[in-house]
Design an enzyme around this catalytic site. Structure first.
Site, PDB file in Angstrom:
ATOM      1  NE  ARG A 124      -4.036  -1.990   1.993  1.00  0.00           N
ATOM      2  CZ  ARG A 124      -3.859  -3.066   2.726  1.00  0.00           C
ATOM      3  NH1 ARG A 124      -2.838  -3.122   3.575  1.00  0.00           N
ATOM      4  NH2 ARG A 124      -4.675  -4.079   2.638  1.00  0.00           N
ATOM      5  CE  LYS A 146       0.629  13.653 -14.632  1.00  0.00           C
ATOM      6  NZ  LYS A 146       0.386  13.958 -16.048  1.00  0.00           N
ATOM      7  CD  GLU A 188       9.202  16.349 -22.527  1.00  0.00           C
ATOM      8  OE1 GLU A 188       8.432  17.270 -22.183  1.00  0.00           O
ATOM      9  OE2 GLU A 188       8.824  15.338 -23.157  1.00  0.00           O
ATOM     10  CE  LYS A 230       6.645  17.461 -13.997  1.00  0.00           C
ATOM     11  NZ  LYS A 230       6.876  16.192 -14.648  1.00  0.00           N
ATOM     12  CD  GLU A 240      -2.190  16.699 -16.137  1.00  0.00           C
ATOM     13  OE1 GLU A 240      -1.274  15.950 -15.754  1.00  0.00           O
ATOM     14  OE2 GLU A 240      -2.562  16.784 -17.303  1.00  0.00           O
ATOM     15  NE  ARG A 244       1.895  17.221 -12.853  1.00  0.00           N
ATOM     16  CZ  ARG A 244       2.373  16.352 -11.992  1.00  0.00           C
ATOM     17  NH1 ARG A 244       1.941  16.325 -10.750  1.00  0.00           N
ATOM     18  NH2 ARG A 244       3.295  15.484 -12.344  1.00  0.00           N
ATOM     19  CG  ASN A 248      -0.633  18.015 -20.946  1.00  0.00           C
ATOM     20  OD1 ASN A 248       0.250  17.209 -20.667  1.00  0.00           O
ATOM     21  ND2 ASN A 248      -1.825  18.003 -20.375  1.00  0.00           N
ATOM     22  CG  HIS A 251       3.513  16.740 -24.196  1.00  0.00           C
ATOM     23  ND1 HIS A 251       4.412  17.783 -24.211  1.00  0.00           N
ATOM     24  CD2 HIS A 251       4.195  15.667 -23.730  1.00  0.00           C
ATOM     25  CE1 HIS A 251       5.587  17.349 -23.758  1.00  0.00           C
ATOM     26  NE2 HIS A 251       5.488  16.063 -23.465  1.00  0.00           N
ATOM     27  CG  HIS A 255       0.724  12.451 -26.194  1.00  0.00           C
ATOM     28  ND1 HIS A 255       0.217  13.081 -25.084  1.00  0.00           N
ATOM     29  CD2 HIS A 255       1.950  12.019 -25.837  1.00  0.00           C
ATOM     30  CE1 HIS A 255       1.107  13.037 -24.106  1.00  0.00           C
ATOM     31  NE2 HIS A 255       2.177  12.391 -24.534  1.00  0.00           N
ATOM     32  CG  HIS A 267       7.633  11.766 -25.860  1.00  0.00           C
ATOM     33  ND1 HIS A 267       6.260  11.779 -25.828  1.00  0.00           N
ATOM     34  CD2 HIS A 267       8.035  12.695 -24.961  1.00  0.00           C
ATOM     35  CE1 HIS A 267       5.845  12.673 -24.935  1.00  0.00           C
ATOM     36  NE2 HIS A 267       6.914  13.243 -24.395  1.00  0.00           N
TER      37      HIS A 267
HETATM   38  N1  NAD Z   1       6.234  10.474 -14.850  1.00  0.00           N
HETATM   39  C1  NAD Z   1       6.262  11.549 -15.600  1.00  0.00           C
HETATM   40  O1  NAD Z   1       5.858  12.649 -15.188  1.00  0.00           O
HETATM   41  C2  NAD Z   1       6.811  11.446 -16.993  1.00  0.00           C
HETATM   42  C3  NAD Z   1       7.054  12.610 -17.742  1.00  0.00           C
HETATM   43  C4  NAD Z   1       7.627  12.482 -19.005  1.00  0.00           C
HETATM   44  C5  NAD Z   1       7.948  11.219 -19.492  1.00  0.00           C
HETATM   45  N2  NAD Z   1       7.696  10.112 -18.749  1.00  0.00           N
HETATM   46  C6  NAD Z   1       8.034   8.765 -19.234  1.00  0.00           C
HETATM   47  O2  NAD Z   1       9.444   8.683 -19.376  1.00  0.00           O
HETATM   48  C7  NAD Z   1       9.752   7.664 -20.338  1.00  0.00           C
HETATM   49  C8  NAD Z   1      10.860   8.159 -21.239  1.00  0.00           C
HETATM   50  O3  NAD Z   1      11.998   8.420 -20.461  1.00  0.00           O
HETATM   51  P1  NAD Z   1      13.474   8.325 -21.070  1.00  0.00           P
HETATM   52  O4  NAD Z   1      13.522   9.073 -22.363  1.00  0.00           O
HETATM   53  O5  NAD Z   1      14.413   8.690 -19.995  1.00  0.00           O
HETATM   54  O6  NAD Z   1      13.548   6.802 -21.512  1.00  0.00           O
HETATM   55  P2  NAD Z   1      14.276   5.510 -20.902  1.00  0.00           P
HETATM   56  O7  NAD Z   1      14.143   5.425 -19.459  1.00  0.00           O
HETATM   57  O8  NAD Z   1      13.793   4.366 -21.726  1.00  0.00           O
HETATM   58  O9  NAD Z   1      15.796   5.773 -21.275  1.00  0.00           O
HETATM   59  C9  NAD Z   1      16.205   5.801 -22.623  1.00  0.00           C
HETATM   60  C10 NAD Z   1      17.396   4.862 -22.858  1.00  0.00           C
HETATM   61  O10 NAD Z   1      18.558   5.489 -22.303  1.00  0.00           O
HETATM   62  C11 NAD Z   1      19.276   4.547 -21.502  1.00  0.00           C
HETATM   63  N3  NAD Z   1      19.989   5.348 -20.498  1.00  0.00           N
HETATM   64  C12 NAD Z   1      19.538   5.797 -19.297  1.00  0.00           C
HETATM   65  N4  NAD Z   1      20.481   6.540 -18.707  1.00  0.00           N
HETATM   66  C13 NAD Z   1      21.549   6.570 -19.540  1.00  0.00           C
HETATM   67  C14 NAD Z   1      22.830   7.186 -19.477  1.00  0.00           C
HETATM   68  N5  NAD Z   1      23.183   7.959 -18.452  1.00  0.00           N
HETATM   69  N6  NAD Z   1      23.671   6.986 -20.527  1.00  0.00           N
HETATM   70  C15 NAD Z   1      23.306   6.245 -21.601  1.00  0.00           C
HETATM   71  N7  NAD Z   1      22.101   5.653 -21.702  1.00  0.00           N
HETATM   72  C16 NAD Z   1      21.241   5.814 -20.686  1.00  0.00           C
HETATM   73  C17 NAD Z   1      18.239   3.607 -20.979  1.00  0.00           C
HETATM   74  O11 NAD Z   1      18.795   2.364 -20.628  1.00  0.00           O
HETATM   75  C18 NAD Z   1      17.273   3.495 -22.150  1.00  0.00           C
HETATM   76  O12 NAD Z   1      17.717   2.519 -23.047  1.00  0.00           O
HETATM   77  C19 NAD Z   1       8.454   7.356 -21.050  1.00  0.00           C
HETATM   78  O13 NAD Z   1       7.976   6.103 -20.644  1.00  0.00           O
HETATM   79  C20 NAD Z   1       7.510   8.454 -20.608  1.00  0.00           C
HETATM   80  O14 NAD Z   1       6.148   8.039 -20.577  1.00  0.00           O
HETATM   81  C21 NAD Z   1       7.135  10.207 -17.505  1.00  0.00           C
HETATM   82 ZN    ZN Z   2       6.978  14.687 -22.889  1.00  0.00          ZN
END
Ligand code: NAD
Ligand code: ZN
Length: 364
Positions: A124, A146, A188, A230, A240, A244, A248, A251, A255, A267
């Site tokens: 939980r 999130k 971003e 942020k 949101e 918040r 978007n 976005h 999307h 993305h």
């Molecule tokens: N929670 C939120 O508010 C929020 C906001 C925006 C995006 N997201 C989510 O974030 C995700 C995308 O995040 P991302 O772009 O970081 O993707 P990711 O976590 O898949 O990382 C991208 C790639 O980079 C590699 N990597 C990580 N750190 C590294 C480093 N220091 N050096 C080399 N490679 C490295 C990872 O292994 C992976 O293969 C999506 O799923 C999206 O929905 C969430």
């Molecule tokens: Zn984004």
């Protein structure tokens, strides 16, 4: 090192620090000891970041008497699913993790979302901290609480709001990021500047060349400023329901572009194209002046991102993607626009107007 504070107005005892600084991961043990005593520690990462960062971090923590278990799963968006969360939870049970254990998410946005969600539902809800290792995660996804995973039918359909106790971003871990992954973070960062920080925007313009050359000193300042945007937005609207939504920007259409391209576009590229369209819409509907629009478009392109919709994506497929994404309510779509650089406004646009503008976009 910059110590930002995400103030959660409703319950100030859930407010937390967001630290940004080169080399700060060497002091993670001190920061962890500063937030409390925990019965056990779990580093959650992906198989790639494990060898790159997490193993060394585990050894460093261990040398300061913080002994942790290291759990990892395959890298990439395909691991962001319920099966992985269940596996993690089973592993935590097997290792005796309880409600006083701390999870430490070490990785990009995927690791942060998965580990954060596991923390939200395990027994939980247990505490966790974020150690983001991609630019996108440092400026955006690690902050704000999130968490969640994808379903085969769509992204981020299961999830929970669960705030971390701390976010620790070290720009030095970004040296190994491939340029495409770095660009995801640029998109971003530009978004944060356009909606809420004109100074950050000017800095991005001035330091564009250094950013492309991975100058970590400059990156530290920029990450801190984007993270501050942020924090400010989430602090006013944790769940949101209002402000918040400005996060978007780019976005809503981004999307739709991502979906219409069947995820061939990343993305970041989709959001950049979505911001390009939103900037042009802003000239017509939010009074954005021509010079500022040109500066904004120039910066996006200057950081290697597109500002136009892909030629093979037509207005009909975008409108149906917006419908599927539940972005159209009673013939109206709410768009985040900017009235000037650093100032977002939310504008209702009718489907008819939207269709006309999107058709103009795809024929120009
Ligand atoms: N929670 C939120 O508010 C929020 C906001 C925006 C995006 N997201 C989510 O974030 C995700 C995308 O995040 P991302 O772009 O970081 O993707 P990711 O976590 O898949 O990382 C991208 C790639 O980079 C590699 N990597 C990580 N750190 C590294 C480093 N220091 N050096 C080399 N490679 C490295 C990872 O292994 C992976 O293969 C999506 O799923 C999206 O929905 C969430
Ligand atoms: Zn984004």
């Amino acid at each position: 090192m910059q110590r930002l504070r995400l103030e959660l107005k409703a319950e100030t005892d859930r407010s937390y620090d967001v630290l940004v600084g080169r080399g700060i991961l060497n002091d993670l043990h001190r920061e962890i000891k500063g937030i409390g005593n925990f019965s056990s520690y779990g580093l959650i990462t992906d198989d790639f970041v494990k060898t790159l960062v997490a193993e060394q971090l585990q050894a460093n923590l261990s040398s300061h008497n913080i002994h942790s278990e290291l759990l990892s799963f395959p890298p990439g968006e395909s691991a962001k699913n319920m099966g992985i969360v269940l596996q993690l939870c089973e592993q935590l049970i097997a290792r005796g993790f309880d409600r006083k254990s701390l999870l430490i998410a070490v990785g990009g946005g995927v690791v942060g979302d998965v580990a954060g969600f596991a923390a939200a539902i395990y027994m939980r809800g247990i505490p966790y901290i974020q150690v983001p290792t991609t630019l996108l995660a440092q400026v955006d996804s690690s902050i704000g609480g999130k968490t969640g995973v994808d379903l085969p039918t769509g992204k981020n359909l299961l999830g929970a709001f669960h705030q971390p106790l701390l976010v620790v971003s070290d720009p030095d871990v970004l040296v190994s990021l491939p340029v495409e992954t770095r660009r995801e973070g640029f998109a971003e960062t530009i978004k944060a500047a356009l909606i809420a920080d004109a100074e950050l925007f000017s800095l991005l313009e001035e330091e564009r060349a250094c950013l492309l050359e991975n100058d970590n000193e400059v990156l530290e300042t920029i990450i801190a400023k984007a993270a501050e945007v942020k924090c400010r937005v989430v602090s006013h609207d944790e769940h949101e329901s209002g402000l918040r939504r400005i996060l978007n920007f780019g976005h809503t259409l981004g999307h739709a572009v991502e979906a219409a391209s069947q995820y061939k576009l990343t993305h970041g590229e989709s959001v950049a194209a979505g911001m390009g369209v939103a900037i042009r819409f802003s000239q017509e509907w939010a009074g954005l002046d021509r010079d500022e629009a040109d500066r904004a478009l120039k910066l996006i392109r200057g950081l290697g991102l597109p500002t136009e919709l892909p030629q093979d994506i037509h207005s009909e497929s975008l409108l149906s993607a917006l419908e599927n994404d539940k972005k159209i309510h009673g013939n109206i779509c709410h768009f985040v626009l900017i009235s000037q650089i650093g100032k977002a406004v939310v504008q209702p646009i009718t489907v008819g107007e939207l269709q006309r503008k999107l058709e103009e976009e795809s024929t120009s």
